[in-house]
Design a protein around this motif. Structure first.
Motif, PDB file in Angstrom:
ATOM      1  N   HIS A 221      30.431  34.059  36.182  1.00  0.00           N
ATOM      2  CA  HIS A 221      31.052  32.777  36.484  1.00  0.00           C
ATOM      3  C   HIS A 221      30.926  31.844  35.279  1.00  0.00           C
ATOM      4  O   HIS A 221      29.883  31.805  34.631  1.00  0.00           O
ATOM      5  CB  HIS A 221      30.408  32.137  37.709  1.00  0.00           C
TER       6      HIS A 221
ATOM      7  N   ASN B  76      37.023  26.611  36.567  1.00  0.00           N
ATOM      8  CA  ASN B  76      36.131  27.567  37.215  1.00  0.00           C
ATOM      9  C   ASN B  76      36.719  28.958  37.023  1.00  0.00           C
ATOM     10  O   ASN B  76      37.851  29.211  37.434  1.00  0.00           O
ATOM     11  CB  ASN B  76      35.986  27.260  38.703  1.00  0.00           C
TER      12      ASN B  76
ATOM     13  N   THR C 206      35.978  33.198  37.275  1.00  0.00           N
ATOM     14  CA  THR C 206      35.182  34.324  37.769  1.00  0.00           C
ATOM     15  C   THR C 206      35.771  35.601  37.194  1.00  0.00           C
ATOM     16  O   THR C 206      36.990  35.800  37.255  1.00  0.00           O
ATOM     17  CB  THR C 206      35.217  34.373  39.311  1.00  0.00           C
TER      18      THR C 206
END
Length: 338
Positions: free
Chosen positions: A34, A45, A47
């Motif tokens: 992450h 963000n 991932t």
């Protein structure tokens, strides 16, 4: 000879199965990393499934986009263009400029990277409850229009030096694309890149299923604390962007309208579309069309979708009773989790 061939085939098949099992096992055992931070005036963000920390590389790519396209960065390429300096644009700026011009033509000017001065004018007026005068609007309209700029020898040519560019309605999406390209170059197959609500996904999530991306309900939540979802979409290998000015709205004749400025009239649009979510092969395209559809309204946007089968959309609008209603592209409906 036939027996030997069959034995060789069986041996090869066994090795292939073992190799496939090892690859799948390695993929399952590789952790999802992450990364998050702040860029373009918003948060990101990310991932991704990889055995190394790639955050520093991700930051470097995002800084390159900022150095090219951020109007808040005084040293950026776009800032130099707006100061009318003799600057040779970089690859990122040229790519985004070309994409913006194409989508402007496809939407008859509903998407326009020269509209920012008008948006700022109306935003200031509404904050002070004093709408801009017709004279102020018309003076800026003369400096607005995608046909007032072009590229020649990697330099931006303006019909009037007072024309200003702002790629905010496409830069976040493009930033997602840039990070997605980086991850693919590093061999990452499973990832989600999100910058300020714009998203690119590939492969599967850590649960080994397609990524589930939420579409916010357009509630009157000025502090952005509710984050109630209208729906979630199960998608992979797609980009998705949402545009909606439902937290900045105005009323006319008892109905609520999105606070969006039409570049062609210089004034707020008057239709019932509250939120436009667009899915496309790349996020810059999705970002720009989502903005254009908020300007065009649902009916005109659907006509564009009929011409562009590669796009899918999810619209939230206010019906005749003032309630939320939705419309989705038929090809998107199987991906909607209600």
């Amino acid at each position: 000879m036939t027996k030997k061939l069959k034995t060789w085939q069986l041996a090869f098949l066994a090795l292939l199965i073992i190799g496939t099992v090892m690859i799948v096992s390695r993929q399952r055992n590789t952790a999802y990393q992450h990364a998050n931070g702040f860029i373009f005036g918003t948060v990101y963000n990310i991932t991704y499934q990889h055995d190394s920390d790639l955050h520093s590389l991700i930051r470097d790519e995002l800084q390159k986009v900022d150095a090219s396209l951020s109007p808040f960065n005084k040293a950026s390429v776009i800032s130099a263009v707006n100061r009318n300096e003799d600057v040779v644009t970089d690859d990122m700026f040229a790519e985004v400029f070309d994409r913006a011009m194409t989508i402007s033509r496809e939407t008859d000017g509903a998407f326009d990277i020269t509209v920012a001065p008008l948006v700022n004018l109306w935003g200031f007026g509404f904050r002070n409850d004093v709408p801009p005068t017709d004279r102020a609007v018309d003076s800026l309209r003369r400096l607005t229009g995608f046909d007032k700029v072009r590229m020649a020898d990697r330099r931006v040519v303006k019909s009037d030096p007072r024309v200003m560019l702002d790629c905010s309605a496409i830069a976040k999406g493009y930033g997602c694309d840039v990070v997605a390209r980086l991850l693919r170059r590093r061999g990452v197959e499973n990832f989600m890149v999100e910058i300020g609500g714009e998203v690119v996904v590939s492969g599967v999530s850590s649960k080994r299923v397609p990524w589930r991306i939420g579409v916010n309900k357009p509630t009157e939540d000025s502090l952005s604390t509710a984050n109630e979802l209208q729906a979630t979409l199960s998608i992979t290998d797609r980009a998705m962007a949402t545009s909606g000015n439902y937290r900045n709205y105005y009323y006319k004749d008892g109905r609520r309208y999105a606070h969006t400025i039409d570049p062609r009239t210089g004034r707020p649009v008057q239709h019932s579309l509250l939120s436009a979510t667009v899915l496309a092969a790349d996020c810059a395209t999705a970002d720009a069309y989502a903005t254009a559809f908020m300007v065009m309204g649902m009916e005109r946007a659907r006509k564009v979708l009929e011409r562009h089968k590669e796009l899918m959309a999810y619209f939230i609008y206010s019906d005749d009773r003032g309630d939320f209603a939705v419309w989705a592209s038929p090809s998107l409906e199987p991906r909607i989790n209600k």
